[in-house]
Design an enzyme around this catalytic site. Structure first.
Site, PDB file in Angstrom:
ATOM      1  CG  PHE A  32      -1.629   1.295   1.199  1.00  0.00           C
ATOM      2  CD1 PHE A  32      -2.907   1.193   0.494  1.00  0.00           C
ATOM      3  CD2 PHE A  32      -1.533   2.302   1.868  1.00  0.00           C
ATOM      4  CE1 PHE A  32      -3.889   2.145   0.326  1.00  0.00           C
ATOM      5  CE2 PHE A  32      -2.439   3.609   1.948  1.00  0.00           C
ATOM      6  CZ  PHE A  32      -3.555   3.274   0.943  1.00  0.00           C
ATOM      7  CG  ASP A  81       5.546   3.768   1.694  1.00  0.00           C
ATOM      8  OD1 ASP A  81       5.491   4.318   2.921  1.00  0.00           O
ATOM      9  OD2 ASP A  81       4.440   3.505   0.906  1.00  0.00           O
ATOM     10  CE  LYS A 121      -0.999   5.509   7.691  1.00  0.00           C
ATOM     11  NZ  LYS A 121      -0.595   5.006   6.244  1.00  0.00           N
TER      12      LYS A 121
END
Ligand SMILES: *Cc1c(COP(=O)(O)O)cnc(C)c1O
Length: 389
Positions: A133, A218, A247
């Site tokens: 993702f 990532d 995040k």
């Protein structure tokens, strides 16, 4: 009309109606609009690193918004310089930083760097992992290996080829001298907190170096202490060419970052990328407060306690535990994660059914041993309720 019905009427249906309306929080605790208290074991998807309303975050953000909230990139400011320097110091490699507002935007910038690398060296395609993702905007979505959320929005301009995650042989086969870049999560988050076999990231580094592709880590979900290290790739002893962050970095304020190491740090020429809000002073002040207050020793201690507590539970619905640090999935023997999430909510715990058979736990990094014990003590009854309820 209650808040849930008003939400349903006013918003696009892309989220459905979330099950809890939150009103406020403090540390690992949150309260809903009816005053019911929960222990928050998902932390806004690994975002609320310092917990809710941490005094240092509140002070830093309040002071900055009262001083200077926005400059655009027409002007520079000290908080962004401090933050970029701080990230580079934690990373320990010569690099350069770009600041964005979110994870998907960080990956857009990384993809543009990879495309530019491809154009200047005659490379045409990108490799990413199945079930990976990387975000919802079109560039990041083209890298996302989940057909159900990706395919209906294609075709995409970039040729992205997918390989099974964790299989170094498949990666080796897929990457040749025509590959511009490899996008990988050091542990897959949305796939259900799935760590790769030992040595996978080091193998990816070796393949990228040998072929001249850029390795993009990532770390939007895995960084900023989540695994007990500042960055997950540090545990693998591997430095990527490009690193993306978001995040947990802002502790709840929106921020994303891209770090390019070596030549990847200077690939963008003047004018080739930008963001009006990216790296705004308030989000940078929040990120500096986060970096000042994350305690890695505490994370490791409570992470071990959580893992031990989960592993000690014997229950027919619980198959096992996987993940790293304070970022774990309880893997179920049946597809009943949604029922576990609902039963946990009933019992006063917020957890996340990240896959039909996996429940994700990513509490604030300040979670206490007593709060962990409260969850592990309540879990057998929650599992029983979810199994038969
Ligand atoms: C959440 C996430 C993203 C997307 O971040 P947004 O801020 O939601 O755009 C990208 N990559 C990974 C690994 C993520 O966990």
């Amino acid at each position: 009309m209650n808040l849930y019905d008003r939400f349903e009427r006013a918003f696009m249906p892309n989220y459905g109606v979330p099950p809890v309306a939150l009103a406020r929080g403090e540390g690992t605790l949150v309260w809903d609009v009816d005053g019911k208290e929960y222990l928050d074991f998902i932390g806004g998807i690994a975002v609320t690193s310092l917990g809710h309303a941490h005094p240092a975050l509140v002070a830093a953000v309040s002071a900055q918004v009262a001083t200077l909230a926005h400059t655009s990139n027409l002007f520079l400011h000290e908080p962004e310089v401090l933050l970029a320097e701080r990230l580079l110091a934690l990373l320990g490699g010569p690099g350069r930083v770009f600041l964005a507002n979110s994870g998907t935007e960080a990956n857009e910038a990384a993809l543009k760097l990879v495309i530019k690398h491809g154009k200047t060296t005659g490379r045409g395609y990108v490799v990413a992992a199945e079930m990976g993702f990387h975000g919802r905007t079109l560039g990041a979505l083209s890298l996302t290996g989940k057909p159900s959320i990706r395919d209906q929005f294609g075709p995409f301009p970039t040729d992205v080829r997918f390989v099974p995650y964790g299989d170094a042989g498949a990666l080796d086969k897929a990457v040749d001298e025509n590959c511009a870049g490899i996008f990988l999560e050091p542990t897959q988050g949305e796939a259900g907190v799935v760590p790769p076999p030992d040595g996978y990231f080091a193998a990816a580094r070796e393949i990228a170096t040998r072929t001249g592709a850029l390795l993009v880590a990532d770390e939007i979900q895995s960084a900023i202490g989540r695994t007990g290290h500042w960055f997950a790739h540090q545990a693998d002893g591997v430095l990527p060419d490009i690193l993306t962050l978001a995040k947990g970095l802002g502790g709840g304020l929106p921020i994303g970052a891209v770090v390019g190491f070596g030549e990847a740090g200077t690939l963008f020429a003047k004018g080739e990328h930008g963001s009006t809000f990216g790296g705004n002073p308030v989000s940078c002040a929040a990120a500096l407060a986060v970096l000042d207050n994350v305690d890695l020793a505490h994370v490791r201690e409570v992470a071990q306690r959580l893992r031990d507590g989960l592993e000690a539970i014997e229950h027919p619905l619980l198959k096992g535990v996987r993940g790293r640090g304070l970022w774990l999935a309880a893997v179920l023997t049946e597809d009943r994660a949604a029922q576990v999430q609902a039963a946990a909510q009933q019992a006063g715990f917020l957890v996340n059914a990240v896959q039909p058979d996996a429940v994700r736990l990513a509490p604030p990094l300040v979670v206490t041993p007593a709060e962990i014990d409260a969850l592990t003590a309540a879990l057998p009854a929650i599992l029983t309720e979810a199994h038969h309820g």
